[in-house]
Design a protein around this motif. Sequence first.
Motif, PDB file in Angstrom:
ATOM      1  N   THR A  76      21.214  59.872 -23.904  1.00 47.12           N
ATOM      2  CA  THR A  76      21.706  58.571 -24.358  1.00 47.12           C
ATOM      3  C   THR A  76      20.814  58.035 -25.484  1.00 47.12           C
ATOM      4  O   THR A  76      19.721  58.552 -25.722  1.00 47.12           O
ATOM      5  N   GLY A  77      21.284  57.006 -26.132  1.00 49.97           N
ATOM      6  CA  GLY A  77      20.595  56.479 -27.303  1.00 49.97           C
ATOM      7  C   GLY A  77      19.167  56.046 -27.029  1.00 49.97           C
ATOM      8  O   GLY A  77      18.332  56.025 -27.936  1.00 49.97           O
ATOM      9  N   ASP A  78      18.860  55.726 -25.755  1.00 48.43           N
ATOM     10  CA  ASP A  78      17.500  55.299 -25.428  1.00 48.43           C
ATOM     11  C   ASP A  78      16.581  56.478 -25.130  1.00 48.43           C
ATOM     12  O   ASP A  78      15.465  56.299 -24.659  1.00 48.43           O
ATOM     13  N   GLY A  79      17.077  57.704 -25.411  1.00 54.27           N
ATOM     14  CA  GLY A  79      16.217  58.871 -25.247  1.00 54.27           C
ATOM     15  C   GLY A  79      16.200  59.438 -23.850  1.00 54.27           C
ATOM     16  O   GLY A  79      15.404  60.324 -23.557  1.00 54.27           O
ATOM     17  N   VAL A  80      17.068  58.946 -22.978  1.00 55.55           N
ATOM     18  CA  VAL A  80      17.106  59.457 -21.613  1.00 55.55           C
ATOM     19  C   VAL A  80      18.143  60.573 -21.517  1.00 55.55           C
ATOM     20  O   VAL A  80      19.294  60.388 -21.923  1.00 55.55           O
ATOM     21  N   VAL A  81      17.691  61.717 -21.049  1.00 55.66           N
ATOM     22  CA  VAL A  81      18.619  62.825 -20.838  1.00 55.66           C
ATOM     23  C   VAL A  81      19.241  62.627 -19.464  1.00 55.66           C
ATOM     24  O   VAL A  81      18.558  62.690 -18.448  1.00 55.66           O
ATOM     25  N   GLN A  82      20.519  62.361 -19.452  1.00 58.52           N
ATOM     26  CA  GLN A  82      21.184  61.996 -18.210  1.00 58.52           C
ATOM     27  C   GLN A  82      21.460  63.223 -17.344  1.00 58.52           C
ATOM     28  O   GLN A  82      21.516  64.346 -17.829  1.00 58.52           O
ATOM     29  N   SER A  83      21.630  62.976 -16.084  1.00 57.85           N
ATOM     30  CA  SER A  83      22.043  64.012 -15.147  1.00 57.85           C
ATOM     31  C   SER A  83      23.399  64.561 -15.613  1.00 57.85           C
ATOM     32  O   SER A  83      24.088  63.905 -16.388  1.00 57.85           O
ATOM     33  N   ALA A  84      23.764  65.740 -15.123  1.00 59.93           N
ATOM     34  CA  ALA A  84      25.020  66.334 -15.569  1.00 59.93           C
ATOM     35  C   ALA A  84      26.202  65.417 -15.266  1.00 59.93           C
ATOM     36  O   ALA A  84      26.240  64.788 -14.214  1.00 59.93           O
ATOM     37  N   ARG A  85      27.130  65.361 -16.187  1.00 59.18           N
ATOM     38  CA  ARG A  85      28.348  64.590 -15.912  1.00 59.18           C
ATOM     39  C   ARG A  85      29.180  65.361 -14.895  1.00 59.18           C
ATOM     40  O   ARG A  85      29.549  66.514 -15.120  1.00 59.18           O
ATOM     41  N   LYS A  86      29.489  64.695 -13.844  1.00 62.32           N
ATOM     42  CA  LYS A  86      30.096  65.391 -12.715  1.00 62.32           C
ATOM     43  C   LYS A  86      31.425  66.049 -13.047  1.00 62.32           C
ATOM     44  O   LYS A  86      31.679  67.168 -12.605  1.00 62.32           O
ATOM     45  N   PRO A  87      32.315  65.412 -13.812  1.00 64.75           N
ATOM     46  CA  PRO A  87      33.586  66.077 -14.058  1.00 64.75           C
ATOM     47  C   PRO A  87      33.429  67.375 -14.848  1.00 64.75           C
ATOM     48  O   PRO A  87      34.259  68.262 -14.747  1.00 64.75           O
ATOM     49  N   ARG A  88      32.374  67.478 -15.615  1.00 62.85           N
ATOM     50  CA  ARG A  88      32.262  68.636 -16.486  1.00 62.85           C
ATOM     51  C   ARG A  88      31.431  69.758 -15.900  1.00 62.85           C
ATOM     52  O   ARG A  88      31.713  70.929 -16.126  1.00 62.85           O
ATOM     53  N   CYS A  89      30.346  69.376 -15.224  1.00 69.96           N
ATOM     54  CA  CYS A  89      29.384  70.393 -14.790  1.00 69.96           C
ATOM     55  C   CYS A  89      30.093  71.449 -13.947  1.00 69.96           C
ATOM     56  O   CYS A  89      30.813  71.140 -13.000  1.00 69.96           O
ATOM     57  N   ILE A  90      29.866  72.731 -14.317  1.00 66.31           N
ATOM     58  CA  ILE A  90      30.510  73.807 -13.581  1.00 66.31           C
ATOM     59  C   ILE A  90      29.488  74.585 -12.762  1.00 66.31           C
ATOM     60  O   ILE A  90      29.753  75.688 -12.303  1.00 66.31           O
ATOM     61  N   ALA A  91      28.298  73.990 -12.626  1.00 69.05           N
ATOM     62  CA  ALA A  91      27.271  74.554 -11.738  1.00 69.05           C
ATOM     63  C   ALA A  91      26.903  75.981 -12.081  1.00 69.05           C
ATOM     64  O   ALA A  91      26.737  76.819 -11.209  1.00 69.05           O
ATOM     65  N   CYS A  92      26.768  76.266 -13.380  1.00 76.46           N
ATOM     66  CA  CYS A  92      26.434  77.634 -13.777  1.00 76.46           C
ATOM     67  C   CYS A  92      24.954  77.927 -13.593  1.00 76.46           C
ATOM     68  O   CYS A  92      24.567  79.065 -13.368  1.00 76.46           O
ATOM     69  N   GLY A  93      24.121  76.889 -13.725  1.00 71.41           N
ATOM     70  CA  GLY A  93      22.689  77.091 -13.521  1.00 71.41           C
ATOM     71  C   GLY A  93      21.906  77.402 -14.785  1.00 71.41           C
ATOM     72  O   GLY A  93      20.701  77.618 -14.722  1.00 71.41           O
ATOM     73  N   ASN A  94      22.548  77.421 -15.937  1.00 71.86           N
ATOM     74  CA  ASN A  94      21.816  77.670 -17.183  1.00 71.86           C
ATOM     75  C   ASN A  94      20.673  76.675 -17.375  1.00 71.86           C
ATOM     76  O   ASN A  94      19.565  77.041 -17.725  1.00 71.86           O
ATOM     77  N   CYS A  95      20.976  75.400 -17.145  1.00 71.92           N
ATOM     78  CA  CYS A  95      19.955  74.362 -17.347  1.00 71.92           C
ATOM     79  C   CYS A  95      18.769  74.575 -16.420  1.00 71.92           C
ATOM     80  O   CYS A  95      17.621  74.350 -16.798  1.00 71.92           O
ATOM     81  N   VAL A  96      19.069  75.022 -15.196  1.00 70.22           N
ATOM     82  CA  VAL A  96      18.011  75.177 -14.205  1.00 70.22           C
ATOM     83  C   VAL A  96      16.987  76.211 -14.660  1.00 70.22           C
ATOM     84  O   VAL A  96      15.781  75.978 -14.590  1.00 70.22           O
ATOM     85  N   VAL A  97      17.478  77.336 -15.151  1.00 73.53           N
ATOM     86  CA  VAL A  97      16.518  78.363 -15.558  1.00 73.53           C
ATOM     87  C   VAL A  97      16.006  78.161 -16.978  1.00 73.53           C
ATOM     88  O   VAL A  97      14.966  78.697 -17.342  1.00 73.53           O
ATOM     89  N   ALA A  98      16.711  77.368 -17.777  1.00 69.75           N
ATOM     90  CA  ALA A  98      16.279  77.222 -19.164  1.00 69.75           C
ATOM     91  C   ALA A  98      15.305  76.070 -19.378  1.00 69.75           C
ATOM     92  O   ALA A  98      14.503  76.103 -20.307  1.00 69.75           O
ATOM     93  N   CYS A  99      15.354  75.053 -18.553  1.00 74.61           N
ATOM     94  CA  CYS A  99      14.485  73.888 -18.773  1.00 74.61           C
ATOM     95  C   CYS A  99      13.027  74.338 -18.825  1.00 74.61           C
ATOM     96  O   CYS A  99      12.528  74.951 -17.882  1.00 74.61           O
ATOM     97  N   PRO A 100      12.330  74.065 -19.912  1.00 72.35           N
ATOM     98  CA  PRO A 100      10.948  74.557 -20.028  1.00 72.35           C
ATOM     99  C   PRO A 100      10.012  73.967 -18.980  1.00 72.35           C
ATOM    100  O   PRO A 100       8.957  74.528 -18.692  1.00 72.35           O
ATOM    101  N   PHE A 101      10.387  72.835 -18.391  1.00 68.31           N
ATOM    102  CA  PHE A 101       9.528  72.214 -17.387  1.00 68.31           C
ATOM    103  C   PHE A 101       9.996  72.514 -15.967  1.00 68.31           C
ATOM    104  O   PHE A 101       9.368  72.096 -15.000  1.00 68.31           O
ATOM    105  N   GLY A 102      11.130  73.186 -15.832  1.00 66.75           N
ATOM    106  CA  GLY A 102      11.620  73.536 -14.495  1.00 66.75           C
ATOM    107  C   GLY A 102      12.166  72.360 -13.716  1.00 66.75           C
ATOM    108  O   GLY A 102      11.921  72.240 -12.519  1.00 66.75           O
ATOM    109  N   VAL A 103      12.892  71.491 -14.360  1.00 63.59           N
ATOM    110  CA  VAL A 103      13.312  70.240 -13.723  1.00 63.59           C
ATOM    111  C   VAL A 103      14.668  70.279 -12.999  1.00 63.59           C
ATOM    112  O   VAL A 103      14.731  69.935 -11.825  1.00 63.59           O
ATOM    113  N   PRO A 104      15.758  70.681 -13.662  1.00 68.71           N
ATOM    114  CA  PRO A 104      17.069  70.516 -12.998  1.00 68.71           C
ATOM    115  C   PRO A 104      17.183  71.338 -11.714  1.00 68.71           C
ATOM    116  O   PRO A 104      16.521  72.364 -11.563  1.00 68.71           O
TER     117      PRO A 104
END
Lengths: 218, 353, 746
Positions: A76-104
């Motif tokens: 969002t414009g305030d620099g906050v990376v929001q949680s996945a939008r529920k209607p879209r997220c297909i639970a593939c897990g790319n974000c989980v393994v790609a996040c450099p800090f291991g967050v999602p």
Amino acid sequence: MSVPQHLEFFVDPSRCIGCRACVEACTECDTHRGEPMIHLEYIDRGASVQTVPVVCMHCEQPTCAEVCPADAIKRTGDGVVQSARKPRCIACGNCVVACPFGVPELYIDRAIMMKCDMCYDRTSVGKKPMCATVCPSQALYFGTREQISALRPQSMPTNTFRFGDQVIRTRVNVMVPRRPAAPAQIDVTAAMDERPPSRAVRLPVVGDDPDPFAEVEV
Amino acid sequence: MVARSHALRASLWASIFTLALAVLIIVGSRRLANFDAALVGYTFATLFATFGITYRYAMWLQRPPTRMYWKRGWQAFVSPRFLAGNLGRFVQRAVVEVAGNRFIFRRSALRGLTHWLLMWGCIIAAAITFPLVFGWIHFETVPGHLDTYRTYVFGFAAGDFPVASWLAFMVFHGLVWASFLVLAGVMLAFRRRMIDHGAMAAQQFGEDILPLVLLGAISMTGLMLTVSYTWLRGYAYDFLAILHAVTVIVTLLWLPFGKFFHIFQRPAQLGVGFYKDVGARSEQARCARCDREFASAAMIRDLIDVERELGFKYETSGGTGHYQRICPACRRAMFGLAQGALWRGENHGDTAR
Amino acid sequence: MATLPVDDLAITRAFGPHLSPRTLSRASDEPERLVKTHCCFCGQQCGIQLKVKNDAVIGFEPWEDFPFNRGMLCPKGVKRYLQGSHPDRLLTALARDPSVENGFRSMPYDAAIERAAREIRRIQDLHGPAAVGVLGGASLTTEKTYLLGKFARVCLKTPYIDYNGRLCMVSAGAANKKAFGIDRTTSPWSDMVGTDVIWVAGSNVAECSPITTNYIWQARELGAKVIVQDPRITPVARTCDLYLPVRPGRDAALFAGVLQLMIENGWIDRDFIERETVGFEAVAAYCATWPVARVAEVTGVPERSIRKAAELWGIAKSSFLFHARGIEHHSNGVQNALGTINLVLASGRIGKPKSGYGTIVGQANGQGGREHGQKCDQLPGWRDISNPDHRKYIASVWNIKEADLPGPGVDAYELFRKIDAGEIKGLISICFNPKVSLPDNQFVTRALEKLEFYVAIDFFLNDTARHADLVLPGSLQEEDEGTVTQVEGRVIKINKAVDCPGEARQDWRIIQDLAKALGRPHGFTFDSPRAIFDELRVASKGGVADYSGISYEKIERQMGVFWPCPSDDHPGTPRLFEPGSDNPVAKGKGRFYFPDGKARFNVAEYRPAVDDVSEEYPLFLTTGRVVSQFLSGTQTRRIGPLVKHYPEPRIELHPRLAEKLGIADGAWATAETRRGAITLRAMVVTTIRPDTIFIPYHWPGDKSANRLTVAAQDPISKIPQYKVCGCRLRPADGPPAYAKEREAQQ
């Protein structure tokens, strides 16, 4: 509703005592009731009591969002990376393994990724995130730059991290020592082969004592 | 340049789909013989929506991670060894997850029910409306048997049924039943958005409220039409018809842009499922630091390709070669270790760069 | 008859501990109100706001304005709200009934009170008033502890009352009284921030008093050096500047050695010692017998570390030292605490800003609970039950004859010995779970079984209450109001959030109902905690712990009032012993609470632990807490997320020891002492001395660390020696029976 720009998150893992107040407080949030979005783990309990709290660092160019095939992660414009939008997220897990800090984290049963959104329900109405409010060691701090520099004269915030050849800048800051010279960035991949020492003397006064029990007979 | 070629390709696909639909409308309505001219507004809105949706879908598919999953998903699905099993799983998952919304019911029963009502209301309504609008289906009384209706599909007769029958009542009021489902869903959704603190914190008008307003408006105006001709002898029918048309057309025009686009995007979940099936069957990636398995090796390889394509440089000079080979837990640990080392005066920062 | 009515497992199945859900409310729950109050657990007493809806606590909101913790909470505080609305909550009185499957049948409250009174009367008529004992607790509000002390002495006329602060605060209390004449932390925690050096002696701050961590870190940010003395590398010890890995039970030797080095190097304030203290010469003479080499030999702390500690402490301009159970839970506990006080006094840095000395209280009201009369030798206002003047004053407040006031009783453990010996035949207990928390607790069980009549007041059926003939349903902290005094000496107000459910009653009402049923209602007709507090103010007036100027309103207005507060216009005393300050004992002669106004040096002698390591039992066993559990776990072992965090006790041991004994991480191991043996999983960590094992004590039965501990007590404070005894360890033959029969928290 957005998070005011002058309010920032400052993390100092070296202060963390592993009490998990942040984790338990996080589960109270209405947006993900019962599930903690903050990670708190022993790095290697056998070797040390060192723990590390990990909140979403809110990257300026979020890897998680870029590798999301469903375009479900938005900053969002305030620099906050929001949680996945529920209607879209297909639970593939790319974000989980790609996040450099291991967050999602992936919640397979519900087919959704959820992650820390800096307590958007609280921060967007002028409150502090729950974890930073309760944290008894204040390893997690939320406030202004003026406040943190007054409180922590030996520390300074940095928001630049190196992972291999990749430099990542984040909205969340990590406290680094001001002396002898504050590093321009934290090289995370340099810690690749490290194991935590049982004692991590912050400012050595006695000299090196890697194993304080070396002389104890069994 | 890349963006322009992507847009060009997407426009092409969009044009093809739109044109194909137009042709189908003309052919299916027997050169517009069965086409109701009053519904021309709906038709053009649908054509526009088709263009928009296809364009956006095509653009979406060209994003590196989406393209990768699209490709891998199909490869996984049609893999000759597993095709039969995949077809079975496809049906099972389509029924349980897509038709049954199991994954939403797991978030909460009420949310599952809400979405299920909305979804099936919309599906039923769409299944009735579009063929009628396009002139693909129409009903005529059978000459000589005024109490019997004949159904025509694409101009071909496809069965008769008595006018006064239960079936006829159900069929001709299909949109009413659909409206009931949608309205129940809309009310449940609004209820949640008004009392659930979590939902309230994150919701945005355009993204979360407007779709409900539109669906509610379509259903309400549609029901008012029914009320008008059933009980009020057509009172204000023309006005209501226009009002209804406006709500539907606005929704159709908005379809490619807002939340409703997930209707088209979401089935990708099925493709991801097959990709994951393959991943689970094949070699697992072991973390370069802790040596624990953390994802399928194929996923890590694909992700590295995607990251490179996106311009990330997670290559490392050490033995690992790429940061992507380190598991999330170790990433968190390294983050703590790197910061801790700085406080011990060890150089895990980098003052030079 | 205080044997278990039926098998413990059957009782557990019915009464728990069962687990609460992870969270309670739904995302749509709108609290009707927020109640500003404090956490029910440790002595930090963090401010917290409870969310209340439909007379139930449904969550919490941080209370960022409360000055001590400013919104900070540990995981226990975050999840404390889950104890209300718990399925295990006792809603009626219970009577022991072996014919019932779970051992208890519920009975009407009034009938239960009548029966309790009848039994007490019967025993007292037959064996005299002293045949009934009372056990209280330091988690009760000060009003309740005051009332309980009064109840024992005035209504029951028994000298035998004591409380579970005996396991907690008494070594520090006795030492403080001997050295300063007053028993309270000298300074507010805010004095820690800006100090030169902080010495943490035997306190696992991160787990037992987590909020204090931020004070330490904040002090360090401003330049303080941190010294931690502990056999384990606790989270604070991990990064502290100087770690003193002391062998369990050797603390007094370390303090003597450090003081000796300070004397040798001239790092003491001779002027202050001369002017404002007495007894230094004897202490110096004793310390001279502790050259650093001998100290290193005895304590296991390297010589260079001892020297560094002396230097850091000696040359500092300001300093803060605090200790906790680590040095207090010893048969030498008072000496250990006196050893730290000698370091503080010798430095001359007391009563100054940015300097202080304190003891971290363990229980919610560890401070207030020891001041107003549930301790066996004490009357309200820290008055002495053996002092004729004190007796006279309190007798006048209570409107009884001084002669009718019983004399001093015995400590809680001795009380069990008296039960065992048949002297005490009836017992009333509240807020105390000795079957888990007392050392050598199989003896405690045997003693309990000898009671003729035992009535327990509690909100959950704790492990000890299972022996009771009658259980009266008491109140949770959030179901009543009252004051407690937290770690800094700050008197704060607990506010009522919800009503007692079912037939449960506020504890003070139960006590008064008993008094009434006994036909001795005189002095037990209070209609509110406020009325009790008002009498307590009078009773404490002129005492050392003077609360007479404190009112509920003043507490709310000032967010707490530090005692002593002797008059309505007095703001309270955040820092004791400030230069020029006066007190009712010294009467202008000096700043310490003795007739001459001078502080006392006391020879703090090192004595080896009772049941120390030997060839037969070569390892040190030390016990303590984990952050997610509290005391005997009656509350925290019922809170799901806290249990999940650390479900069962484990034996911590060093990899070198593990290798020698052939015990792998996670494997079952049996620890054995002269008292008994328990089998737990091993946790192999480099963060403990290789000659020591650690077991947390929050669990009952076959998982209870206190099966192993020794019932040796300090001769002065009577605190048990939980922190050291000889022990041996071996790989277990197999998993213990409980592993299959019981859930982790049971």
